[in-house]
Design a protein around this motif. Structure first.
Motif, PDB file in Angstrom:
ATOM      1  N   ASP A 197       0.830  -1.207   0.000  1.00  0.00           N
ATOM      2  CA  ASP A 197       0.000   0.000   0.000  1.00  0.00           C
ATOM      3  C   ASP A 197       0.869   1.264   0.000  1.00  0.00           C
TER       4      ASP A 197
ATOM      5  N   GLN B 207      -1.007   3.715  -9.824  1.00  0.00           N
ATOM      6  CA  GLN B 207      -2.005   3.471 -10.864  1.00  0.00           C
ATOM      7  C   GLN B 207      -2.419   4.778 -11.540  1.00  0.00           C
TER       8      GLN B 207
ATOM      9  N   SER C   2       4.173  -3.730  -8.395  1.00  0.00           N
ATOM     10  CA  SER C   2       4.306  -2.268  -8.318  1.00  0.00           C
ATOM     11  C   SER C   2       5.436  -1.772  -9.211  1.00  0.00           C
TER      12      SER C   2
ATOM     13  N   THR D 257      -4.627   4.002  -6.844  1.00  0.00           N
ATOM     14  CA  THR D 257      -3.461   4.283  -6.017  1.00  0.00           C
ATOM     15  C   THR D 257      -2.588   5.302  -6.740  1.00  0.00           C
TER      16      THR D 257
ATOM     17  N   ASP E 256       2.561   1.479  -3.496  1.00  0.00           N
ATOM     18  CA  ASP E 256       1.584   1.860  -4.520  1.00  0.00           C
ATOM     19  C   ASP E 256       1.144   3.310  -4.372  1.00  0.00           C
ATOM     20  N   ALA E 257       1.172   3.816  -3.148  1.00  0.00           N
ATOM     21  CA  ALA E 257       0.803   5.208  -2.918  1.00  0.00           C
ATOM     22  C   ALA E 257       1.945   6.162  -3.261  1.00  0.00           C
TER      23      ALA E 257
ATOM     24  N   ASP F  59     -11.470   4.649  -7.874  1.00  0.00           N
ATOM     25  CA  ASP F  59     -10.322   5.357  -7.329  1.00  0.00           C
ATOM     26  C   ASP F  59      -9.073   4.603  -7.767  1.00  0.00           C
TER      27      ASP F  59
END
Length: 273
Positions: A125, A211, A177, A208, A128-129, A206
């Protein structure tokens, strides 16, 4: 190069999407359809091939991940893509074993077997952020987490994330990722994307950070449409409002026409909210 269409999934958004596919089929040129999951991509392919009987020659149905794989297929060098979560869990476990300080913070010798998986999901997470440990420390310092014990855990997690990415690099292994990041960097010159008459995104609420970077890179490379499930000013869609207003309204955005034949649950759902 991006045009946004928004409305409720069924039947409005799906009907608008199907109508656009029918228009593109007449050009007999390559088209990519990108959905947030393989289940959704398969559903859209069935809609096109079976329900509206389109000839799908050179239509390509992707997820974000499979499109990234296709873009980077010839440029990954000797690095291997390993998506198996068991492998990545084992990497995290080995790092906790080799770094006694980190291992102690995350349960010590008595840490649960499933902890590595939970930590890996947290690391994914963060990655990816687009979170960089050094930048987080520099920007927020001690303000992000006030409690000393929690601050120590956050710093340990960021340290573990750095070690995890370094270990993958030494092993010549790419994570999903990494593939997304590489695809975003290569989108501008991608011959594959350059072939497409249009890239159609469908059905995500939504994204990340990685993405979103990939999505914007694709939209800058070739004509693109997004069919976004959203009703403006409706409480049920409030969670998607920030993404819609901050990232999509800067593009040409249009609400799809509402069908007169509404689903049975439409009024009860409106009443619920």
């Amino acid at each position: 190069m991006l045009k946004v269409f928004y409305g409720p999934f069924h039947p409005d958004l799906e009907d608008a999407f199907a109508a656009r596919l029918a228009e593109l089929a007449a050009f007999k040129q390559p088209v990519a359809v990108v959905a947030p999951s393989r289940v959704m991509a398969d559903r859209l392919e069935r809609l096109a091939a079976v329900e509206i009987n389109l000839a799908l020659l050179d239509f390509h149905f992707h997820t974000f991940h499979s499109l990234a794989l296709a873009i980077t297929e010839d440029s990954r060098g000797e690095e291997r893509l390993i998506a198996d979560p068991v492998f990545h869990d084992r990497v995290v476990d080995s790092l906790l074993d080799r770094e006694p300080g980190l291992g102690k913070i995350f349960g010590g010798e008595a840490r649960p077997r499933a902890l590595a998986s939970a930590l890996r999901n947290s690391l994914r997470d963060l990655i990816d952020a687009g979170v960089e440990a050094s930048e987080l420390e520099e920007a927020f310092g001690d303000e992000l987490v006030i409690q000393p014990q929690e601050r120590e855990r956050l710093k340990a997690l960021l340290r573990l994330g750095s070690l995890y990415q370094e270990r993958l690099k030494r092993l010549a292994v790419m994570s999903p990722s990494d593939i997304t990041r590489l695809a975003a960097a290569q989108a501008e010159t991608s011959e594959l994307l350059g072939r497409f008459k249009e890239v159609i995104y469908y059905g995500f609420y939504d994204l990340t950070g990685l993405q979103l970077e990939f999505f914007e890179a694709v939209c800058n490379r070739c004509p693109a449409r997004l069919y976004f499930p959203y009703r403006r000013d409706h409480p049920a869609f409030r969670f998607a409002t920030p993404f819609f207003e901050q990232k999509l309204l800067s593009h040409d955005a249009e609400e799809v026409p509402r069908s007169a034949d509404r689903p049975v649950m439409d009024k009860p759902l409106d009443g619920l909210f």
